[in-house]
Design a protein around this motif. Structure first.
Motif, mmCIF file in Angstrom:
data_model
loop_
_atom_site.group_PDB
_atom_site.id
_atom_site.type_symbol
_atom_site.label_atom_id
_atom_site.label_comp_id
_atom_site.label_asym_id
_atom_site.label_seq_id
_atom_site.Cartn_x
_atom_site.Cartn_y
_atom_site.Cartn_z
ATOM 1 N N VAL A 1 -4.507 -48.290 -58.117
ATOM 2 C CA VAL A 1 -5.612 -48.460 -59.056
ATOM 3 C C VAL A 1 -5.082 -48.792 -60.450
ATOM 4 O O VAL A 1 -5.543 -49.733 -61.108
ATOM 5 N N GLY A 2 -4.082 -48.047 -60.899
ATOM 6 C CA GLY A 2 -3.483 -48.296 -62.207
ATOM 7 C C GLY A 2 -2.826 -49.654 -62.288
ATOM 8 O O GLY A 2 -3.029 -50.411 -63.249
ATOM 9 N N LEU A 3 -2.040 -49.984 -61.254
ATOM 10 C CA LEU A 3 -1.369 -51.286 -61.243
ATOM 11 C C LEU A 3 -2.365 -52.425 -61.083
ATOM 12 O O LEU A 3 -2.154 -53.519 -61.612
ATOM 13 N N GLY A 4 -3.459 -52.136 -60.355
ATOM 14 C CA GLY A 4 -4.488 -53.153 -60.172
ATOM 15 C C GLY A 4 -5.134 -53.544 -61.490
ATOM 16 O O GLY A 4 -5.410 -54.721 -61.747
ATOM 17 N N MET A 5 -5.353 -52.563 -62.358
ATOM 18 C CA MET A 5 -5.941 -52.843 -63.667
ATOM 19 C C MET A 5 -4.988 -53.672 -64.529
ATOM 20 O O MET A 5 -5.398 -54.609 -65.211
ATOM 21 N N ILE A 6 -3.691 -53.310 -64.438
ATOM 22 C CA ILE A 6 -2.689 -54.087 -65.178
ATOM 23 C C ILE A 6 -2.610 -55.512 -64.632
ATOM 24 O O ILE A 6 -2.547 -56.490 -65.379
ATOM 25 N N GLY A 7 -2.620 -55.615 -63.293
ATOM 26 C CA GLY A 7 -2.558 -56.924 -62.654
ATOM 27 C C GLY A 7 -3.759 -57.787 -62.992
ATOM 28 O O GLY A 7 -3.638 -59.005 -63.184
ATOM 29 N N GLY B 1 -1.335 -70.251 -55.932
ATOM 30 C CA GLY B 1 -1.795 -69.955 -54.577
ATOM 31 C C GLY B 1 -0.735 -69.280 -53.718
ATOM 32 O O GLY B 1 -0.966 -68.219 -53.139
ATOM 33 N N THR B 2 0.452 -69.898 -53.650
ATOM 34 C CA THR B 2 1.540 -69.330 -52.853
ATOM 35 C C THR B 2 1.966 -67.975 -53.395
ATOM 36 O O THR B 2 2.220 -67.038 -52.640
ATOM 37 N N GLY B 3 2.029 -67.863 -54.730
ATOM 38 C CA GLY B 3 2.380 -66.588 -55.349
ATOM 39 C C GLY B 3 1.381 -65.504 -55.016
ATOM 40 O O GLY B 3 1.756 -64.361 -54.754
ATOM 41 N N ALA B 4 0.094 -65.849 -55.018
ATOM 42 C CA ALA B 4 -0.951 -64.875 -54.715
ATOM 43 C C ALA B 4 -0.851 -64.390 -53.277
ATOM 44 O O ALA B 4 -1.027 -63.193 -52.997
ATOM 45 N N VAL B 5 -0.551 -65.299 -52.341
ATOM 46 C CA VAL B 5 -0.398 -64.907 -50.929
ATOM 47 C C VAL B 5 0.780 -63.960 -50.771
ATOM 48 O O VAL B 5 0.696 -62.943 -50.068
ATOM 49 N N MET B 6 1.904 -64.279 -51.418
ATOM 50 C CA MET B 6 3.095 -63.427 -51.330
ATOM 51 C C MET B 6 2.819 -62.041 -51.889
ATOM 52 O O MET B 6 3.128 -61.028 -51.251
ATOM 53 N N VAL B 7 2.211 -61.968 -53.083
ATOM 54 C CA VAL B 7 1.926 -60.674 -53.700
ATOM 55 C C VAL B 7 0.934 -59.885 -52.858
ATOM 56 O O VAL B 7 1.109 -58.677 -52.626
ATOM 57 N N GLY B 8 -0.109 -60.550 -52.371
ATOM 58 C CA GLY B 8 -1.102 -59.877 -51.534
ATOM 59 C C GLY B 8 -0.497 -59.309 -50.270
ATOM 60 O O GLY B 8 -0.795 -58.177 -49.869
ATOM 61 N N THR B 9 0.391 -60.078 -49.636
ATOM 62 C CA THR B 9 1.058 -59.619 -48.417
ATOM 63 C C THR B 9 1.932 -58.400 -48.694
ATOM 64 O O THR B 9 1.917 -57.422 -47.939
ATOM 65 N N CYS B 10 2.681 -58.445 -49.782
ATOM 66 C CA CYS B 10 3.566 -57.329 -50.141
ATOM 67 C C CYS B 10 2.766 -56.065 -50.466
ATOM 68 O O CYS B 10 3.176 -54.953 -50.112
ATOM 69 N N ILE B 11 1.634 -56.229 -51.125
ATOM 70 C CA ILE B 11 0.793 -55.074 -51.445
ATOM 71 C C ILE B 11 0.267 -54.432 -50.172
ATOM 72 O O ILE B 11 0.215 -53.198 -50.055
ATOM 73 N N VAL B 12 -0.115 -55.249 -49.199
ATOM 74 C CA VAL B 12 -0.568 -54.717 -47.905
ATOM 75 C C VAL B 12 0.545 -53.897 -47.256
ATOM 76 O O VAL B 12 0.308 -52.786 -46.757
ATOM 77 N N MET B 13 1.763 -54.425 -47.266
ATOM 78 C CA MET B 13 2.891 -53.719 -46.654
ATOM 79 C C MET B 13 3.164 -52.389 -47.361
ATOM 80 O O MET B 13 3.392 -51.363 -46.713
ATOM 81 N N ILE B 14 3.149 -52.417 -48.692
ATOM 82 C CA ILE B 14 3.418 -51.206 -49.467
ATOM 83 C C ILE B 14 2.327 -50.165 -49.234
ATOM 84 O O ILE B 14 2.597 -48.967 -49.080
ATOM 85 N N PHE B 15 1.079 -50.617 -49.181
ATOM 86 C CA PHE B 15 -0.042 -49.706 -48.949
ATOM 87 C C PHE B 15 0.055 -49.063 -47.570
ATOM 88 O O PHE B 15 -0.118 -47.844 -47.426
ATOM 89 N N VAL B 16 0.346 -49.875 -46.553
ATOM 90 C CA VAL B 16 0.452 -49.368 -45.186
ATOM 91 C C VAL B 16 1.602 -48.377 -45.053
ATOM 92 O O VAL B 16 1.536 -47.428 -44.258
ATOM 93 N N SER B 17 2.658 -48.565 -45.834
ATOM 94 C CA SER B 17 3.832 -47.683 -45.733
ATOM 95 C C SER B 17 3.578 -46.304 -46.335
ATOM 96 O O SER B 17 4.409 -45.410 -46.188
ATOM 97 N N GLY B 18 2.446 -46.121 -47.036
ATOM 98 C CA GLY B 18 2.086 -44.781 -47.506
ATOM 99 C C GLY B 18 2.024 -44.595 -49.006
ATOM 100 O O GLY B 18 1.999 -43.454 -49.488
ATOM 101 N N ALA B 19 1.981 -45.675 -49.780
ATOM 102 C CA ALA B 19 1.898 -45.546 -51.243
ATOM 103 C C ALA B 19 0.573 -44.914 -51.650
ATOM 104 O O ALA B 19 -0.434 -45.031 -50.952
ATOM 105 N N LYS B 20 0.577 -44.248 -52.795
ATOM 106 C CA LYS B 20 -0.624 -43.573 -53.281
ATOM 107 C C LYS B 20 -1.653 -44.587 -53.791
ATOM 108 O O LYS B 20 -1.309 -45.544 -54.478
ATOM 109 N N ILE B 21 -2.915 -44.321 -53.476
ATOM 110 C CA ILE B 21 -3.988 -45.201 -53.928
ATOM 111 C C ILE B 21 -4.093 -45.175 -55.457
ATOM 112 O O ILE B 21 -4.389 -46.188 -56.089
ATOM 113 N N SER B 22 -3.846 -44.011 -56.052
ATOM 114 C CA SER B 22 -3.945 -43.891 -57.511
ATOM 115 C C SER B 22 -2.973 -44.831 -58.210
ATOM 116 O O SER B 22 -3.281 -45.391 -59.272
ATOM 117 N N HIS B 23 -1.785 -45.020 -57.623
ATOM 118 C CA HIS B 23 -0.816 -45.955 -58.191
ATOM 119 C C HIS B 23 -1.354 -47.385 -58.142
ATOM 120 O O HIS B 23 -1.187 -48.169 -59.085
#
Length: 366
Positions: free
Chosen positions: A189-195, A165-187
């Motif tokens: 999608v690929g990482l999401g499939m691996i995850g 649970g705690t790990g999922a919250v941390m990872v989810g929060t970091c993904i939001v930050m990375i996405f907002v900072s301008g990371a590519k959606i295509s990246h």
């Protein structure tokens, strides 16, 4: 350095204190029966929650007056300390085991959960890294991979406890930050499939996780085992109706819902205060989210904006997961409800995080 300090966001302060007040009342109401049975003291959990709430509020107001750039300056040191604590907690005989997870350091009832503090440490570190490397964030190797590698290292250590649970919250929060900072959606999608593949592997590797998934889909298939908590939570929410049974009148807290003052406190709140009480709490969280986003948009620099987004993202994700679990929309994860659930480390961390958010608001341009 940020300039032109002004007054903090008072709506944010009032909303936080309102949630904290509701939480104190509900911790006592939800825990009194269990505390009397186990410790012969109806106020056992309430007194400890009051102690950590007082400590957290003091810390919130102190940190509110500390320049938020200090977190940028010391983010590396903070994250290193948290990594060391995550390793120490795994040592048999040092880390305390509760609920099947070796997640605490301390003595008796007064202990800390390093994984909780890692959430904020990672937010501060990522805000610094992303603000300094924004031009490279669209590049996988130079920008995205280094930041995600550190996040997944922390996630791996947290999973060794294990604390999904705690790990999922941390990872989810970091993904939001990375996405907002301008990371590519295509990246993503690929990482999401691996995850997703990794998540499936984690679930299959531990039978209890598989049971949680199956109980979420059909809790009545094992009503006395893996589906017990969800069923009892729904039995609490259902009778609450519109107005609730009345404060202190919960039936499920009489040893039906295990330790109702923690992960399932929203179920007891809904039973006693009804749909109106539950809606009021969700409204308070919505106001908190709105003011946090407002602070992030008005921050003077990218670091402040990302730090604010990380803090409000952490709170929002944790609220959605907790309430989702309580109403049967998500599998049981062991996530507390911010400001309401019993828990010293979680409560203190959330109030410290709000203190940082309030300091950012003092420099924001609206």
């Amino acid at each position: 350095m940020p300039k032109t300090k002004s007054t903090p966001d008072f709506v944010l302060i009032i909303t936080t204190l309102a949630l904290l007040t509701v939480g104190m009342i509900m911790v006592y109401s939800a825990s009194a029966v269990w505390a009397t049975y186990k410790f012969d003291d109806a106020f056992f959990f309430a007194k400890r929650q009051l102690f950590f709430a007082g400590l957290g509020v003091i810390a919130m107001f102190v940190i509110m007056n500390v320049d938020y750039w200090i977190w940028r300056k010391h983010s590396k040191l903070i994250v290193i300390i948290c990594f060391i604590l995550l390793i120490i907690v795994l040592i048999p005989g040092v880390g305390l085991v509760r609920g099947g997870a070796r997640s605490w350091l301390g003595v008796g009832a007064f202990s800390i959960q390093p994984s909780e503090f890692m959430k904020f440490a990672m937010i501060a570190f990522l805000a610094k890294y992303l603000s300094e490397n924004q031009k490279n964030i669209t590049k996988f190797k130079q920008g995205l991979l280094p930041s995600l590698s550190l996040v997944m290292l922390a996630f791996g250590l947290i999973m060794l406890q294990p604390d999904l649970g705690t790990g999922a919250v941390m990872v989810g929060t970091c993904i939001v930050m990375i996405f907002v900072s301008g990371a590519k959606i295509s990246h993503f999608v690929g990482l999401g499939m691996i995850g997703l593949g990794g998540l499936v592997a984690l679930i299959i590797s531990a039978p209890y996780r598989m049971k949680r998934i199956t109980s979420f889909l059909d809790p009545w298939s094992d009503p006395l085992g893996s589906g017990f908590q969800i069923i009892q939570s729904l039995y609490a929410i259902g009778p609450g109706g519109l107005m609730g049974l009345g404060l202190g009148e919960s039936r499920q807290k009489f040893f039906y819902l295990p330790e109702p003052q923690t992960d399932f406190i929203f179920a007891i709140l809904s039973e006693e205060l009804g749909f109106i009480g539950g809606t009021f709490v969700i409204l308070l969280f919505s106001i908190l989210l709105w003011r946090g986003i407002r602070v992030a948009l008005g921050a003077q620099d990218l670091f402040g904006s990302l730090l604010a987004i990380g803090i409000i993202g952490m709170i929002a994700i944790q609220v959605m997961i907790n309430i989702g679990v309580v109403i049967g929309l998500m599998p049981v994860t062991g996530i507390t409800l911010p400001f309401l659930s019993y828990g010293g480390s979680s409560l203190t961390l959330m109030l410290v995080a709000v203190g940082v958010l309030l300091n950012i608001s003092r420099y924001a341009r609206y």
